[in-house]
Design an enzyme around this catalytic site. Structure first.
Site, mmCIF file in Angstrom:
data_model
loop_
_atom_site.group_PDB
_atom_site.id
_atom_site.type_symbol
_atom_site.label_atom_id
_atom_site.label_comp_id
_atom_site.label_asym_id
_atom_site.label_seq_id
_atom_site.Cartn_x
_atom_site.Cartn_y
_atom_site.Cartn_z
ATOM 1 N N LYS A 170 3.943 -6.346 3.178
ATOM 2 C CA LYS A 170 2.697 -6.592 3.915
ATOM 3 C C LYS A 170 1.511 -6.641 2.968
ATOM 4 O O LYS A 170 1.566 -6.135 1.852
ATOM 5 C CB LYS A 170 2.471 -5.491 4.956
ATOM 6 C CG LYS A 170 3.663 -5.197 5.843
ATOM 7 C CD LYS A 170 3.370 -4.086 6.817
ATOM 8 C CE LYS A 170 4.637 -3.537 7.411
ATOM 9 N NZ LYS A 170 5.394 -2.684 6.452
ATOM 10 N N MET A 225 0.796 -1.222 0.000
ATOM 11 C CA MET A 225 0.000 0.000 0.000
ATOM 12 C C MET A 225 0.831 1.277 0.000
ATOM 13 O O MET A 225 0.312 2.347 -0.295
ATOM 14 C CB MET A 225 -0.911 0.032 1.229
ATOM 15 C CG MET A 225 -0.167 0.157 2.546
ATOM 16 S SD MET A 225 -1.218 0.638 3.954
ATOM 17 C CE MET A 225 -1.496 2.376 3.614
ATOM 18 N N TYR A 226 2.124 1.208 0.328
ATOM 19 C CA TYR A 226 2.912 2.435 0.438
ATOM 20 C C TYR A 226 2.974 3.147 -0.911
ATOM 21 O O TYR A 226 3.578 2.655 -1.872
ATOM 22 C CB TYR A 226 4.325 2.139 0.921
ATOM 23 C CG TYR A 226 4.429 1.669 2.362
ATOM 24 C CD1 TYR A 226 3.362 1.761 3.243
ATOM 25 C CD2 TYR A 226 5.616 1.125 2.843
ATOM 26 C CE1 TYR A 226 3.462 1.337 4.554
ATOM 27 C CE2 TYR A 226 5.731 0.700 4.162
ATOM 28 C CZ TYR A 226 4.657 0.796 5.012
ATOM 29 O OH TYR A 226 4.763 0.368 6.309
ATOM 30 N N GLN A 227 2.315 4.298 -0.940
ATOM 31 C CA GLN A 227 2.232 5.100 -2.166
ATOM 32 C C GLN A 227 1.738 4.272 -3.348
ATOM 33 O O GLN A 227 2.292 4.319 -4.440
ATOM 34 C CB GLN A 227 3.573 5.770 -2.499
ATOM 35 C CG GLN A 227 3.863 7.021 -1.688
ATOM 36 C CD GLN A 227 3.847 6.782 -0.185
ATOM 37 O OE1 GLN A 227 2.880 7.133 0.482
ATOM 38 N NE2 GLN A 227 4.919 6.197 0.342
#
Length: 364
Positions: free
Chosen positions: A94, A66-68
């Site tokens: 993750k 999900m990071y960016q």
């Protein structure tokens, strides 16, 4: 560059993998769709940070799909593609958060979403396997038997090597471990929860489970969004080029865990007293406030590696200095503990008091 190399610890008591005492978190890699968050790195800077981290002896890199919206994994992947030492690096990512809001099944910890997410992360990371694959949080929409059956199958397939969890409570963690033991599945080896001098509630149950079950703790936000970096002063509001200042300007009442505003702590004398004490301890060791805050965590039971983020090389070097071979004294650790002891209520305080003479680690 560095005064020494990072030290190494076993990832947990239950596995033979060794990781550097400081793990490089990569939530600063890439720019979110909304934009505006200070300290985000483009690909060139992200690669410089990764190179510098490895030069310090770092081998443990943490990200999330999900990071960016996947940019963080992609930047790590293009960096890995240029190197010939993939097998020397421990890559963690993750799964749980939605990557496609138009698809109701692109969220949570269902078998479908996990298997799809693994393939997508492998593609972005440009690697054949993920060393540590972690659920990003508990999912009330999916039976845990479905989730951890899928993760066990992925270990057997070789696409992931170890299983970890993040953002869980004590009862959730114990329930997961008991299920894995009962089913004979690959057991979790790590827990990634928020843990720092201003957030010690993790100790009440999650750390106790880690102690009893042999899991390694991987603290995220070890500097509480910058509050434990030493850059903020009582009489000066945080500037907008810091995460704390940015959140304060956007929404003064916000009480985010990863991005606390200046208003959240500005009138809390306990916090300022803590920062003063940590600063004085740092001067005795010729270390920064951030380094002392990180070292306090590294000397806590069950902590095997602390996840730091960096927006530039100078900040990275300072944070990495906490992971070299130096120690806080017992007296210094106790001073920090005393200043930040959480307000423990029943039943925790009663259980603690009744077991003062029964703790195995204190037995002769």
């Amino acid at each position: 560059m560095s005064a020494g190399k990072l030290t190494y610890n076993y990832l947990s008591k239950n596995c033979g993998l060794k990781v550097s005492s400081i793990c490089l978190g990569t939530m600063t890699f890439g720019e979110s769709k909304g934009g505006g968050r200070p300290g985000q790195c483009d690909e060139a800077l992200a690669h410089q940070i990764l190179d510098r981290y490895v030069a310090w002896g770092g081998n443990f890199i943490d990200t999330a799909n999900m990071y960016q919206e996947g940019q963080s994994e992609t930047m790590i992947g293009t960096w890995l593609k240029k190197r010939e030492d993939r097998d020397k690096l421990i890559i963690a990512t993750k799964v749980r958060v939605s990557m496609d809001s138009s698809d109701p099944n692109c969220e949570g910890l269902s078998r479908k979403h996990i298997i799809w997410s693994v393939e997508e992360s492998l593609r972005r990371l440009q690697t054949d396997y993920i060393d540590l694959y972690q659920i990003h949080a508990w999912d009330e929409g999916t039976p845990i038997k479905e989730t951890f059956s899928a993760l066990n199958d992925l270990v057997k397939s070789g696409k992931i090597r170890y299983v970890g969890v993040s953002n869980v409570t004590g009862w959730q963690l114990q329930k997961i471990l008991d299920l894995q033991d009962r089913m004979g599945w690959e057991a979790c080896v790590t827990v990634q929860n928020q843990y720092n001098l201003l957030c010690r509630e993790t100790e009440l149950e999650v750390v106790e489970v880690c102690k009893n079950e042999g899991l390694g703790m991987l603290p995220w936000s070890p500097l509480k969004g910058g509050w434990l970096s030493g850059k903020f002063k009582r009489d000066t509001a945080a500037s907008g080029d810091t995460r704390v200042g940015w959140v304060s300007e956007k929404e003064s009442s916000r009480r985010a865990q990863s991005h606390p505003s200046f208003q959240q702590y500005q009138d809390n004398e306990k916090v300022w007293n803590l920062i003063d004490k940590v600063e004085s301890i740092g001067k005795a060791h010729e270390k920064s406030v951030a380094q002392v805050s990180l070292k306090w965590l590294l000397q806590k039971p069950t902590v095997t590696s602390v996840i730091i983020g960096a927006k530039n090389l100078q900040q990275l070097d300072d944070n990495l200095g906490a992971g070299t071979d130096w120690k806080l004294t017992d007296s210094e650790m106790n001073k920090c503990n005393d200043l930040t002891e959480p307000g423990v209520q029943y039943p925790y305080i009663d259980v603690k008091n009744r077991n003062k003479s029964r703790r195995r680690e204190d037995a002769n």
